[in-house]
Design a protein around this motif. Structure first.
Motif, PDB file in Angstrom:
ATOM      1  N   PRO A  46       0.800  -1.201   0.369  1.00 44.25           N
ATOM      2  CA  PRO A  46       0.082  -0.100  -0.328  1.00 44.25           C
ATOM      3  C   PRO A  46       0.598   1.299   0.407  1.00 44.25           C
ATOM      4  CG  PRO A  46      -0.979  -1.224   1.613  1.00 44.25           C
ATOM      5  CD  PRO A  46       0.704  -2.307   0.822  1.00 44.25           C
ATOM      6  N   GLY A  47       0.681   2.109  -1.007  1.00 49.26           N
ATOM      7  CA  GLY A  47       1.169   3.845  -0.849  1.00 49.26           C
ATOM      8  C   GLY A  47       0.541   4.268  -0.494  1.00 49.26           C
ATOM      9  N   ASN A  48       0.606   6.005  -0.642  1.00 46.56           N
ATOM     10  CA  ASN A  48       0.693   6.610   0.473  1.00 46.56           C
ATOM     11  C   ASN A  48      -1.123   6.951  -0.518  1.00 46.56           C
ATOM     12  OD1 ASN A  48      -0.682   9.822   0.828  1.00 46.56           O
ATOM     13  ND2 ASN A  48       1.197  10.098   1.207  1.00 46.56           N
ATOM     14  N   SER A  54      -6.284  11.624  -4.264  1.00 50.09           N
ATOM     15  CA  SER A  54      -5.458  12.947  -4.542  1.00 50.09           C
ATOM     16  C   SER A  54      -5.470  13.403  -6.711  1.00 50.09           C
ATOM     17  CB  SER A  54      -4.615  13.877  -4.175  1.00 50.09           C
ATOM     18  OG  SER A  54      -4.050  15.205  -4.869  1.00 50.09           O
ATOM     19  N   GLU A  55      -4.156  12.097  -7.009  1.00 51.92           N
ATOM     20  CA  GLU A  55      -4.710  11.505  -7.860  1.00 51.92           C
ATOM     21  C   GLU A  55      -5.491  11.151  -9.043  1.00 51.92           C
ATOM     22  OE1 GLU A  55      -1.628   9.364 -11.309  1.00 51.92           O
ATOM     23  OE2 GLU A  55      -0.995   9.041  -9.177  1.00 51.92           O
ATOM     24  N   ARG A  56      -6.322  10.486  -8.761  1.00 58.63           N
ATOM     25  CA  ARG A  56      -7.302  10.125  -8.780  1.00 58.63           C
ATOM     26  C   ARG A  56      -8.555  11.485  -9.971  1.00 58.63           C
ATOM     27  NH1 ARG A  56     -10.486   5.466  -8.374  1.00 58.63           N
ATOM     28  NH2 ARG A  56     -11.837   6.149 -10.094  1.00 58.63           N
ATOM     29  N   ARG A  57      -8.721  11.988  -8.329  1.00 58.44           N
ATOM     30  CA  ARG A  57      -9.197  13.537  -8.048  1.00 58.44           C
ATOM     31  C   ARG A  57      -9.039  14.712  -9.530  1.00 58.44           C
ATOM     32  NH1 ARG A  57      -8.670  13.320  -3.283  1.00 58.44           N
ATOM     33  NH2 ARG A  57      -6.985  14.725  -2.581  1.00 58.44           N
ATOM     34  N   ARG A  58      -6.911  14.470  -9.678  1.00 58.09           N
ATOM     35  CA  ARG A  58      -6.639  15.463 -10.823  1.00 58.09           C
ATOM     36  C   ARG A  58      -6.846  14.832 -12.087  1.00 58.09           C
ATOM     37  NH1 ARG A  58      -2.657  15.959  -6.601  1.00 58.09           N
ATOM     38  NH2 ARG A  58      -1.810  14.548  -8.317  1.00 58.09           N
ATOM     39  N   ASP A  59      -7.488  14.081 -11.850  1.00 64.42           N
ATOM     40  CA  ASP A  59      -7.416  12.663 -13.623  1.00 64.42           C
ATOM     41  C   ASP A  59      -8.887  13.238 -13.943  1.00 64.42           C
ATOM     42  OD1 ASP A  59      -4.804  11.996 -13.236  1.00 64.42           O
ATOM     43  OD2 ASP A  59      -5.114  10.490 -13.176  1.00 64.42           O
ATOM     44  N   LEU A  60      -9.923  13.319 -12.708  1.00 67.44           N
ATOM     45  CA  LEU A  60     -11.247  13.277 -13.337  1.00 67.44           C
ATOM     46  C   LEU A  60     -11.061  14.349 -14.033  1.00 67.44           C
ATOM     47  CD1 LEU A  60     -13.259  11.089 -10.697  1.00 67.44           C
ATOM     48  CD2 LEU A  60     -13.195  10.494 -12.366  1.00 67.44           C
ATOM     49  N   LEU A  61     -10.695  15.480 -12.779  1.00 71.20           N
ATOM     50  CA  LEU A  61     -10.873  17.123 -13.758  1.00 71.20           C
ATOM     51  C   LEU A  61     -10.447  17.386 -14.565  1.00 71.20           C
ATOM     52  CD1 LEU A  61     -12.101  19.835 -12.647  1.00 71.20           C
ATOM     53  CD2 LEU A  61     -10.557  20.226 -11.237  1.00 71.20           C
ATOM     54  N   ALA A  62      -9.025  16.716 -14.872  1.00 76.14           N
ATOM     55  CA  ALA A  62      -8.669  16.728 -16.585  1.00 76.14           C
ATOM     56  C   ALA A  62      -9.394  16.187 -17.197  1.00 76.14           C
ATOM     57  CB  ALA A  62      -6.930  16.081 -15.775  1.00 76.14           C
ATOM     58  N   ALA A  63      -9.848  14.611 -17.263  1.00 70.99           N
ATOM     59  CA  ALA A  63     -10.907  14.244 -17.897  1.00 70.99           C
ATOM     60  C   ALA A  63     -11.400  15.255 -18.875  1.00 70.99           C
ATOM     61  CB  ALA A  63     -10.639  13.054 -17.734  1.00 70.99           C
ATOM     62  N   LEU A  64     -11.580  16.141 -18.228  1.00 71.96           N
ATOM     63  CA  LEU A  64     -13.110  17.058 -18.709  1.00 71.96           C
ATOM     64  C   LEU A  64     -12.649  18.312 -19.184  1.00 71.96           C
ATOM     65  CD1 LEU A  64     -15.190  16.879 -15.451  1.00 71.96           C
ATOM     66  CD2 LEU A  64     -15.731  15.225 -17.236  1.00 71.96           C
ATOM     67  N   SER A  65     -13.461  18.636 -20.355  1.00 66.67           N
ATOM     68  CA  SER A  65     -13.464  19.907 -21.244  1.00 66.67           C
ATOM     69  C   SER A  65     -14.298  20.747 -20.383  1.00 66.67           C
ATOM     70  CB  SER A  65     -14.098  19.994 -22.599  1.00 66.67           C
ATOM     71  OG  SER A  65     -12.828  19.296 -22.746  1.00 66.67           O
ATOM     72  N   GLU A  66     -13.803  21.786 -19.827  1.00 69.74           N
ATOM     73  CA  GLU A  66     -13.963  23.179 -18.795  1.00 69.74           C
ATOM     74  C   GLU A  66     -15.005  24.350 -19.778  1.00 69.74           C
ATOM     75  OE1 GLU A  66     -13.636  26.861 -15.309  1.00 69.74           O
ATOM     76  OE2 GLU A  66     -12.033  25.658 -15.827  1.00 69.74           O
ATOM     77  N   ASP A 149     -13.199   6.621   4.330  1.00 65.97           N
ATOM     78  CA  ASP A 149     -12.828   5.034   4.260  1.00 65.97           C
ATOM     79  C   ASP A 149     -11.984   5.121   3.202  1.00 65.97           C
ATOM     80  OD1 ASP A 149     -13.618   2.462   3.087  1.00 65.97           O
ATOM     81  OD2 ASP A 149     -13.201   2.053   4.624  1.00 65.97           O
ATOM     82  N   ASN A 150     -11.318   4.717   3.027  1.00 65.59           N
ATOM     83  CA  ASN A 150     -10.584   4.649   1.076  1.00 65.59           C
ATOM     84  C   ASN A 150     -11.662   4.218   0.456  1.00 65.59           C
ATOM     85  OD1 ASN A 150      -8.632   6.674   1.718  1.00 65.59           O
ATOM     86  ND2 ASN A 150      -7.068   5.092   2.649  1.00 65.59           N
ATOM     87  N   GLY A 151     -12.232   3.268   0.889  1.00 62.78           N
ATOM     88  CA  GLY A 151     -12.396   1.866   0.379  1.00 62.78           C
ATOM     89  C   GLY A 151     -14.001   2.778  -0.880  1.00 62.78           C
ATOM     90  N   ALA A 165     -17.610  12.571 -14.327  1.00 65.28           N
ATOM     91  CA  ALA A 165     -18.274  14.041 -13.007  1.00 65.28           C
ATOM     92  C   ALA A 165     -16.573  14.298 -12.510  1.00 65.28           C
ATOM     93  CB  ALA A 165     -19.471  13.576 -12.268  1.00 65.28           C
ATOM     94  N   PHE A 166     -16.344  14.761 -12.054  1.00 63.06           N
ATOM     95  CA  PHE A 166     -15.522  14.934 -10.832  1.00 63.06           C
ATOM     96  C   PHE A 166     -16.497  15.688  -9.450  1.00 63.06           C
ATOM     97  CE2 PHE A 166     -16.357  19.360 -11.941  1.00 63.06           C
ATOM     98  CZ  PHE A 166     -15.501  20.453 -11.255  1.00 63.06           C
ATOM     99  N   ILE A 167     -14.850  15.296  -8.505  1.00 65.39           N
ATOM    100  CA  ILE A 167     -15.367  15.213  -6.983  1.00 65.39           C
ATOM    101  C   ILE A 167     -13.686  16.747  -6.903  1.00 65.39           C
ATOM    102  CG2 ILE A 167     -14.617  13.423  -6.034  1.00 65.39           C
ATOM    103  CD1 ILE A 167     -15.774  14.563  -3.497  1.00 65.39           C
ATOM    104  N   ALA A 168     -13.904  17.803  -5.854  1.00 67.92           N
ATOM    105  CA  ALA A 168     -12.797  18.773  -5.450  1.00 67.92           C
ATOM    106  C   ALA A 168     -12.918  18.967  -4.221  1.00 67.92           C
ATOM    107  CB  ALA A 168     -12.552  19.778  -6.498  1.00 67.92           C
ATOM    108  N   HIS A 169     -11.911  19.292  -3.188  1.00 69.00           N
ATOM    109  CA  HIS A 169     -12.045  19.269  -1.855  1.00 69.00           C
ATOM    110  C   HIS A 169     -11.378  21.109  -1.981  1.00 69.00           C
ATOM    111  CE1 HIS A 169     -13.039  15.684  -1.280  1.00 69.00           C
ATOM    112  NE2 HIS A 169     -12.304  14.946  -1.826  1.00 69.00           N
TER     113      HIS A 169
END
Length: 190
Positions: A46-48, A54-66, A149-151, A165-169
């Motif tokens: 298990p990594g960080n 955080s990387e997955r959130r960035r990828d979700l946002l980057a995959a969308l055209s604003e 819970d990460n799962g 879609a995306f999620i951001a914090h």
């Protein structure tokens, strides 16, 4: 209690040498990395997980055209008491404005504490807004507003990714350029 010294005991030395020889013979029959061992795949350590999420959130946002008028998000908060989290939602909305995102007219929040996201009425509404195409994403103060819970959190990322879609914090270090309005004690988050 000191350990016994067997260096002078010929019987113990003979026994140890015989055991070492048997082990060497046994290992000679089996390669150190047998063919069935997946050599190309590193063991899963298990990594960080926070960095991975955080990387997955960035990828979700980057995959969308604003869109030209900015993404539209729904502000969401989670509390442990059934009291409107005015300051939290204000901070979330201020961050959306800072990013140039439009915010859905109604902010959503649940006062039930850490339950599974799909057991929360307002979280379900947030996901329905995403599924219906009314908003591009969900904006919260931090990951704990979704799940600690990460799962469970990864399940949410998977559902959002399938829409897309995306999620951001709100980054913890972010500060609004204008101080938020102070509310009376009754309006403060608990």
């Amino acid at each position: 209690m000191p350990l016994p010294d067997y260096r002078g005991n010929a019987l113990a030395v003979d026994w140890a040498e015989e055991l070492a020889a048997r082990i060497a013979d046994a290992l000679g029959e089996y390669p150190l990395c047998p063919d069935w061992w997946p050599q190309e795949e590193a063991p899963r350590i298990p990594g960080n997980q926070a960095a991975r999420m955080s990387e997955r959130r960035r990828d979700l946002l980057a995959a969308l055209s604003e869109p030209g008028n900015g993404f539209k998000v729904v502000a969401y908060a989670l509390t442990t008491v059934n009291h409107v989290p005015t300051n939290t939602l204000g901070r979330v909305r201020a961050y959306a404005a800072h990013k140039g995102w439009r915010v859905h007219s109604e902010s959503l929040w649940d006062g039930c504490g850490m339950t599974h996201p799909l057991e929360r009425t307002e979280w379900q509404r947030a996901e329905r807004l995403v599924a219906g195409g009314f908003v591009h994403g969900i904006l919260t103060l931090d990951q704990s507003a979704v799940s600690s819970d990460n799962g469970e959190y990864e399940e949410v990322l998977n559902r959002l990714e399938s829409r897309p879609a995306f999620i951001a914090h709100v980054p913890p270090e972010w500060r609004p350029s204008v101080s938020p309005t102070l509310h009376s004690l009754e309006d403060r988050d608990v």
